[in-house]
Design a protein around this motif. Structure first.
Motif, PDB file in Angstrom:
ATOM      1  N   ALA A 229       0.961  -0.950  -0.368  1.00  7.46           N
ATOM      2  CA  ALA A 229      -0.094   0.054  -0.054  1.00  7.46           C
ATOM      3  C   ALA A 229       0.930   1.448   0.103  1.00  7.46           C
ATOM      4  O   ALA A 229       1.573   1.450   0.836  1.00  7.46           O
ATOM      5  CB  ALA A 229      -0.551  -0.406   1.289  1.00  7.46           C
TER       6      ALA A 229
ATOM      7  N   GLY B 263      -7.422   0.064  -5.265  1.00  2.00           N
ATOM      8  CA  GLY B 263      -7.165   1.128  -4.633  1.00  2.00           C
ATOM      9  C   GLY B 263      -8.344   2.317  -3.645  1.00  2.00           C
ATOM     10  O   GLY B 263      -9.044   1.676  -4.148  1.00  2.00           O
TER      11      GLY B 263
ATOM     12  N   TYR C 160     -13.590   3.264  -3.949  1.00  2.00           N
ATOM     13  CA  TYR C 160     -12.163   2.601  -4.419  1.00  2.00           C
ATOM     14  C   TYR C 160     -12.735   1.624  -5.516  1.00  2.00           C
ATOM     15  O   TYR C 160     -14.057   1.844  -6.005  1.00  2.00           O
ATOM     16  CB  TYR C 160     -12.412   0.886  -2.716  1.00  2.00           C
TER      17      TYR C 160
ATOM     18  N   ARG D 194      -2.872   3.709  -3.646  1.00  2.00           N
ATOM     19  CA  ARG D 194      -2.205   3.340  -3.879  1.00  2.00           C
ATOM     20  C   ARG D 194      -1.633   2.150  -4.179  1.00  2.00           C
ATOM     21  O   ARG D 194      -1.156   1.345  -2.916  1.00  2.00           O
ATOM     22  CB  ARG D 194      -1.695   3.417  -5.240  1.00  2.00           C
TER      23      ARG D 194
END
Length: 189
Positions: free
Chosen positions: A122, A139, A162, A185
């Motif tokens: 992440a 993401g 998302y 991301r």
């Protein structure tokens, strides 16, 4: 999965097992995954009492204060000792650690990202000006303060989007001075 829109006001709150707070899950991927088998997860938590964080072996975690006085995160051996007391500043730590939490005042709300180590990574950042969020297969975008245009669509404070298994790039444009956007991301490790 296409892009999913969400609002903090519509996310159900579930109590923690230890009673120290509540969690509003934004997404747990793959769909239907629980706390033991997710690949990545995004949530908003309310920390209302001191106590230990849950251990998530093999998971990397990122936490960011949204509102409140904040907390002190620490391990008994002193390897971790971090004051999470400034909003919108991500702090990353290993879910393998036995992290304890002390309140720095009243209850606090925080944004959490967890990614299964070795599978996903992440990348968490906070945007304050017009930006391009580079494509990623997964993401989360969350308007932290103010309204943002995400690929032209307005998302007010506390709202976001998302996506999973569908590489997306985003044009993120704030509509007012002082606006902030959490941009996450999720990329293969």
């Amino acid at each position: 999965m296409n892009v999913v829109r969400f609002s903090r006001t519509e996310l159900p709150a579930k109590p923690w097992k230890n009673g120290g707070g509540t969690t509003q899950e934004i997404v747990s991927w793959p769909e239907g995954a629980g706390l033991d088998d997710f690949s990545w997860r995004a949530s908003i938590a309310t920390i209302a009492a001191p106590g230990p964080f849950s251990v998530f072996e093999g998971v990397d975690r990122s936490i960011m204060l949204l509102e409140g006085d904040g907390v002190r995160l620490f391990t008994p051996d002193g390897r971790t000792d971090h004051r999470l007391d400034a909003p919108h500043r991500p702090f990353t730590f290993s879910g393998d650690e036995a992290i304890d939490c002390a309140l720095l005042g009243g209850a606090s709300n925080d944004f959490n990202i967890m990614a299964r180590r070795g599978r996903w990574r992440a990348e968490v950042q906070v945007l304050a000006e017009p930006s391009v969020v580079e494509p990623a297969p997964h993401g989360v975008l969350l308007a932290l303060r103010g309204t943002w245009r995400l690929n032209g669509e307005a998302r007010a404070e506390g709202e976001g989007v998302y996506w999973a298994e569908d590489a997306q790039a985003w044009q993120a444009v704030p509509e007012e001075e002082g606006a902030r956007l959490a941009a996450v991301r999720i990329v293969p490790a």
